[in-house]
Design a protein around this motif. Structure first.
Motif, PDB file in Angstrom:
ATOM      1  N   UNK A 180       0.830  -1.203   0.000  1.00  0.00           N
ATOM      2  CA  UNK A 180       0.000   0.000   0.000  1.00  0.00           C
ATOM      3  C   UNK A 180       0.861   1.249   0.000  1.00  0.00           C
ATOM      4  N   UNK A 181       0.217   2.413   0.091  1.00  0.00           N
ATOM      5  CA  UNK A 181       0.931   3.692   0.134  1.00  0.00           C
ATOM      6  C   UNK A 181       1.439   4.022   1.531  1.00  0.00           C
ATOM      7  N   UNK A 182       1.332   3.089   2.452  1.00  0.00           N
ATOM      8  CA  UNK A 182       1.815   3.301   3.824  1.00  0.00           C
ATOM      9  C   UNK A 182       3.290   3.695   3.812  1.00  0.00           C
ATOM     10  N   UNK A 183       3.646   4.715   4.614  1.00  0.00           N
ATOM     11  CA  UNK A 183       5.034   5.151   4.711  1.00  0.00           C
ATOM     12  C   UNK A 183       5.703   4.643   5.977  1.00  0.00           C
ATOM     13  N   UNK A 184       5.040   3.743   6.684  1.00  0.00           N
ATOM     14  CA  UNK A 184       5.621   3.032   7.830  1.00  0.00           C
ATOM     15  C   UNK A 184       6.014   3.948   8.974  1.00  0.00           C
ATOM     16  N   UNK A 185       5.234   5.024   9.188  1.00  0.00           N
ATOM     17  CA  UNK A 185       5.549   5.916  10.309  1.00  0.00           C
ATOM     18  C   UNK A 185       5.139   5.319  11.646  1.00  0.00           C
ATOM     19  N   UNK A 186       4.213   4.348  11.640  1.00  0.00           N
ATOM     20  CA  UNK A 186       3.776   3.701  12.868  1.00  0.00           C
ATOM     21  C   UNK A 186       2.750   4.463  13.665  1.00  0.00           C
ATOM     22  N   UNK A 187       2.298   5.614  13.161  1.00  0.00           N
ATOM     23  CA  UNK A 187       1.318   6.395  13.908  1.00  0.00           C
ATOM     24  C   UNK A 187       0.020   5.658  14.128  1.00  0.00           C
ATOM     25  N   UNK A 188      -0.359   4.808  13.168  1.00  0.00           N
ATOM     26  CA  UNK A 188      -1.602   4.052  13.305  1.00  0.00           C
ATOM     27  C   UNK A 188      -1.530   3.085  14.479  1.00  0.00           C
ATOM     28  N   UNK A 189      -0.400   2.390  14.632  1.00  0.00           N
ATOM     29  CA  UNK A 189      -0.233   1.480  15.760  1.00  0.00           C
ATOM     30  C   UNK A 189      -0.187   2.250  17.076  1.00  0.00           C
ATOM     31  N   UNK A 190       0.376   3.436  17.014  1.00  0.00           N
ATOM     32  CA  UNK A 190       0.504   4.268  18.209  1.00  0.00           C
ATOM     33  C   UNK A 190      -0.856   4.682  18.753  1.00  0.00           C
ATOM     34  N   UNK A 191      -1.798   4.952  17.845  1.00  0.00           N
ATOM     35  CA  UNK A 191      -3.095   5.469  18.287  1.00  0.00           C
ATOM     36  C   UNK A 191      -4.151   4.385  18.453  1.00  0.00           C
ATOM     37  N   UNK A 192      -3.942   3.208  17.862  1.00  0.00           N
ATOM     38  CA  UNK A 192      -4.966   2.163  17.915  1.00  0.00           C
ATOM     39  C   UNK A 192      -5.286   1.784  19.355  1.00  0.00           C
ATOM     40  N   UNK A 193      -6.568   1.844  19.780  1.00  0.00           N
ATOM     41  CA  UNK A 193      -6.900   1.585  21.180  1.00  0.00           C
ATOM     42  C   UNK A 193      -7.112   0.116  21.516  1.00  0.00           C
ATOM     43  N   UNK A 194      -7.089  -0.757  20.493  1.00  0.00           N
ATOM     44  CA  UNK A 194      -7.428  -2.159  20.747  1.00  0.00           C
ATOM     45  C   UNK A 194      -6.297  -3.131  20.462  1.00  0.00           C
ATOM     46  N   UNK A 195      -5.281  -2.708  19.712  1.00  0.00           N
ATOM     47  CA  UNK A 195      -4.241  -3.618  19.254  1.00  0.00           C
ATOM     48  C   UNK A 195      -4.540  -4.226  17.907  1.00  0.00           C
ATOM     49  N   UNK A 196      -5.592  -3.737  17.226  1.00  0.00           N
ATOM     50  CA  UNK A 196      -5.871  -4.228  15.880  1.00  0.00           C
ATOM     51  C   UNK A 196      -4.695  -3.937  14.952  1.00  0.00           C
ATOM     52  N   UNK A 197      -4.070  -2.772  15.120  1.00  0.00           N
ATOM     53  CA  UNK A 197      -2.809  -2.470  14.452  1.00  0.00           C
ATOM     54  C   UNK A 197      -1.751  -2.365  15.537  1.00  0.00           C
ATOM     55  N   UNK A 198      -0.712  -3.146  15.400  1.00  0.00           N
ATOM     56  CA  UNK A 198       0.320  -3.153  16.442  1.00  0.00           C
ATOM     57  C   UNK A 198       1.683  -3.327  15.803  1.00  0.00           C
ATOM     58  N   UNK A 199       2.703  -2.996  16.566  1.00  0.00           N
ATOM     59  CA  UNK A 199       4.065  -3.204  16.113  1.00  0.00           C
ATOM     60  C   UNK A 199       4.416  -4.668  16.275  1.00  0.00           C
TER      61      UNK A 199
END
Length: 901
Positions: A180-199
């Motif tokens: 995808x166009x993801x730039x791998x900044x990790x902000x999505x994992x940082x804000x996800x409140x459930x762990x659906x997106x995680x490092x």
């Protein structure tokens, strides 16, 4: 304004929300869709409170004077609990088996595991990305990750798909995340409140984190504040600090994720000494004894000026201070330079001539307040991603954007106007814009009369730069130039940001000065009306290395070696005479080595064999030296040629400070100890001096910065003590109670006249131009995933995202040459030839190609020329004439290969 929360009187600033007020009061108001970095949505409805007796969503409701807020009403608490139960009922039972905001909220509101589904929705997980995991079964469609991607990073790579309870997040069009166009900044994992997106977990994360260390990133010059999590002598994760002054809780793929190199098995952990043509392990006493005996021999036979040193923009301020002091007080020469010579030396010269000081004029915060941003020669979203994201945020808020760049970068695609000039045409373009500012009546004549010199000479020069002539030189349509000038001219608070596309030219200093003309003409520097002129520094401490005097003609704080009063003051402070003659710049060091005048070269933390231009000449210079000492963390291309290799520390193993692109001193703190027998550059330099029978003085980095503060008035008020207490400080900072100057020249400029100096300069062609034998122009630069020589990033999973270098070529050129996507292409200049893979893209114009220098197996700097800026000797990396031919397709490195050859 004053209001009451549960009867308690609280004061909040204008613009505060009801949620802000409840937090000031210490009231516990639950939230699930809220993140302070994002716009409020009010989607989860968990933060309901009564404001003036009306139920409202606290996150979206503005507070006002005298408001009466009540939290915790039983009916609203019951409603919140019911909403939370409805939210989690579709989640699998394992949703509460992890630490997360959701788990904490369920605990506080009394929602147990019995409210969750047993098996969830059975949605497929995505583990295609080397750093991020997507577990769709844990997604509650809160939208925080999407807003983080849109509002903070500006990548727009995520979206919510599906209906009702089946709604989940996906990347791109629904294919594998990594594509995808993801730039791998990790902000999505940082804000996800459930762990659906995680490092993705690392092997070290089996051990609970024992320590968190606050430090400053060691990659680019933005200066992001990071928290380094460590356990079992390893970095387990890195997270951006929410209160980071520059990054404000954000980071890029390098700063957040690319840390595996710190404990790479390829780290140098013992000194190496060349014996019988091979580098072999040696003890520290043996290595230091060899270095000291050879330096003493060469100095005795050929004089101190036969020895030269290249300091490091990756090292701390304190280490750079010791390096220049070692050369001047122990060796007895001013032959010391740093890599700003090959990137931003024209910035130092140009900004000093125009305004008086060698740093950018404004702080990062002024980007946020700009209503117009002019970006010249900077692929900001790749080279400085966090600042690139801030610029995108400003543009999305309505700020006008003009990009001057031969390539169609991400910001160029977003820009109101993209001035796509030919490489080497900057001065003509800047002069053309300056003429249009004057013709359009957009120059601030009052400011120019009161605070600037040189207007008449500039007017006369600009008469030769009508838009039509600029079009002939640059290829930029005259009408686009007029539109760009109008946007900059009509803006109330314009800002200029520029990068190496301005400086790395044969006339780079001219480029900086003619670009500075625009801000002076508009009165947009030294006032509250504009964002000034700000260079984006490439490496983490390019600014600081020069600040500390790792320069052949300047002592710490930009005090001139040629000034006898300055030398006398330093000689008294250091207890030994400072040499009178300016030393050699880096290109001059290589020429002198080939000529036999420089016999010993000490290189600290720079892979000059890979990153400096005309690599064949550089290697010849290194091989000509009788002694080559290399201080490094890995066996770099330069270290392979050395006689002695001294194992050094990474930034997460160091104590000290960096200075970022906006002149901000920030603390660097050790999260780990160096592995094996490796030492910090600070300790190594002290040991080398001791082996030479000398004492460099300061025993700690804090003491070194204190000594620098005593000899350099620009930094007199800066210390570790203050930085630990107050956070970052901008220089100039002249006393212990000086808050520092984030915005320069508010009262007067630091030039001898006290006025800004306009610069009338004719456009001159680049040092090298295409011809029938070499018909294409090669531009070199950086890519998002990797950093400089790739020494660090190629030893991390970043290499899975970008495993090899390629040559960007326009589809028309590729078709004419019979080059398919991924096929091999031989690139030949007047100095050498390399083979790369083809990437067809209209990001480059016909007749132009682009390549980075991150991979040793595609050594771009074999091609680049010996041409340098006529003022500073900065190399002309941005204009190299080449020819292209079909070649056998090169082998791509496997993802687990370092890329070293």
């Amino acid at each position: 304004m004053d209001l009451r929360v549960d009867g308690r009187l609280v004061t909040v600033p204008d613009g505060a929300s009801v949620l802000d007020a409840t937090r000031v009061a210490g009231a516990a108001v639950p939230t699930l869709c809220h993140d302070d970095r994002l716009s409020p949505q009010g989607a989860c409805r968990l933060c309901m409170v009564r404001a003036d007796e009306t139920p409202v969503a606290a996150c979206r409701t503005p507070a006002h004077e005298g408001m009466q807020i009540r939290t915790g009403d039983p009916d609203l608490a019951d409603q919140a609990r019911l909403l939370l139960e409805l939210t989690v009922e579709r989640l699998p039972g394992r949703a509460l088996d992890r630490t997360s905001e959701l788990a904490d909220l369920c605990g506080s509101l009394g929602v147990g595991a019995d409210a969750l589904g047993r098996d969830g929705r059975g949605l497929a997980a995505d583990d295609s990305h080397p750093y991020l995991l997507l577990d769709r079964d844990l997604c509650i469609a809160c939208g925080r990750c999407v807003r983080m991607c849109d509002e903070v990073q500006g990548a727009f790579a995520l979206t919510l798909v599906g209906r009702g309870a089946e709604t989940t997040v996906t990347a791109g069009a629904g294919g594998p995340w990594v594509e995808s166009a993801c730039v791998s900044c990790g902000g999505c994992a940082d804000t996800c409140p459930t762990g659906a997106i995680s490092q993705r977990p690392t092997t070290a994360e089996a051990v609970p984190d024992a320590r968190i260390t606050r430090t400053t990133c060691g990659y680019c010059g933005v200066g992001c504040t990071l928290d380094v999590h460590t356990a079992a002598d390893r970095v387990t994760s890195v997270t951006p600090a929410l209160d980071g002054a520059v990054n404000r809780g954000h980071a890029c793929v390098k700063g957040r994720f690319a840390h595996a190199y710190v404990r790479s098995p390829e780290r140098l952990t013992t000194p190496l000494l060349r014996r019988d043509g091979r580098l072999e392990p040696a003890s520290w006493p043996t290595a230091l004894s060899y270095v000291s005996s050879e330096l003493t021999r060469i100095r005795g036979s050929h004089g101190p000026d036969a020895i030269a040193a290249i300091s490091s923009a990756r090292a701390t301020n304190e280490e750079n201070y010791l390096m220049q002091k070692l050369m001047r007080t122990v060796i007895g020469t001013n032959n010391v330079d740093n890599c700003s010579r090959i990137c931003h030396a024209p910035s130092a010269a140009g900004l000093t001539a125009a305004f008086g000081l060698s740093g950018g004029t404004n702080s990062a915060e002024d980007i946020d307040g700009a209503d117009m941003i002019l970006i010249a020669g900077s692929n900001t979203t790749e080279a400085h991603p966090v600042i690139g994201a801030r610029i995108k945020q400003a543009a999305l808020r309505g700020a006008a954007l003009v990009v001057i760049d031969p390539r169609r970068t991400e910001l160029a695609r977003l820009a109101d106007v993209h001035l796509r000039g030919r490489p080497g045409s900057n001065v003509a373009v800047f002069n053309g814009l300056a003429r249009l500012l004057l013709e359009g009546g957009w120059a601030d004549l009052g400011f120019l009369a009161d605070r600037a010199n040189g207007l008449d000479a500039l007017r006369e020069l600009l008469s030769a730069f009508p838009p039509e002539r600029v079009e002939q030189i640059s290829g930029i349509p005259a009408e686009l130039l007029r539109r760009a000038a109008e946007l900059y001219g009509r803006a109330e608070r314009p800002a200029i940001v520029y990068g190496l596309g301005v400086t790395e030219h044969a006339h780079g200093t001219d480029g900086v000065r003619t670009l500075a003309n625009l801000a002076i003409l508009r009165g947009a520097v030294g006032t509250d009306r504009g964002g000034g002129v700000n260079p984006l520094r490439g490496q983490n401490n390019v600014q600081g290395a020069s600040d500390m005097g790792a320069l052949p003609d300047l002592l710490p704080g930009y005090q001139k070696v040629a000034d006898p009063d300055v030398r006398r003051r330093f000689s008294v402070a250091w207890g030994t005479a400072v040499p009178e003659s300016a030393g050699l710049r880096i290109p001059e060091m290589f020429n002198a080595a080939v000529a036999g005048r420089v016999r010993a070269l000490y290189v600290k933390g720079e892979d000059v064999a890979q990153t400096d231009p005309d690599s064949g000449h550089v290697r010849a210079a290194l091989e000509a030296c009788e002694l080559l000492v290399c201080q490094e963390i890995f066996l770099s291309e330069t270290a392979r040629l050395a006689d002695v290799v001294l194992p050094a520390a990474t930034f997460v193993e160091k104590d000290g400070t960096f200075v970022n692109f906006d002149r901000r001193f920030q603390r660097v703190r050790p999260a780990l100890s160096p592995p094996g027998e490796a030492r910090t550059d600070f300790d190594i330099l002290r040991a080398v001096a001791s082996s030479l029978g000398s004492d460099l003085g300061p025993a700690t980095p804090a003491a070194a910065l204190d000594e620098c503060a005593r000899v350099a008035p620009l930094f007199a008020g800066i210390s570790h003590r203050r930085l630990d207490r107050d956070g970052g400080l901008h220089w100039p900072c002249r006393t212990d109670d000086d808050p520092g100057e984030a915005r320069l020249y508010q009262d007067s400029f630091a030039t001898p006249s006290g006025r800004a100096e306009l610069y009338a300069r004719e456009w001159l062609p680049p040092g090298e131009e295409p011809d029938s034998g070499y018909p294409y122009t090669l531009i070199t630069g950086r890519r998002l995933v990797h950093y400089n020589a790739g020494t660090m990033t190629r030893r991390t999973p970043n290499v899975e995202i970008a495993p090899a270098e390629h040559l960007d070529i326009h589809p028309e050129d590729a078709a004419r040459l019979g080059l398919d996507e991924g096929s091999g292409v031989r690139v030949t200049s007047r100095r050498g030839s390399i083979v790369a893979r083809v990437r067809r893209t209209d990001d480059v114009s016909p007749g132009e190609v682009f390549m980075s220098f991150h991979f040793p197996d595609v050594p771009a700097n074999v091609l680049t020329s010996e041409n340098t800026d006529e003022v500073t000797d900065c190399p002309e990396y941005k204009v190299t004439a080449v020819r292209l031919e079909q070649a056998d397709r090169p082998r791509s490195p496997l993802p687990n290969e370092s890329g070293d050859r």
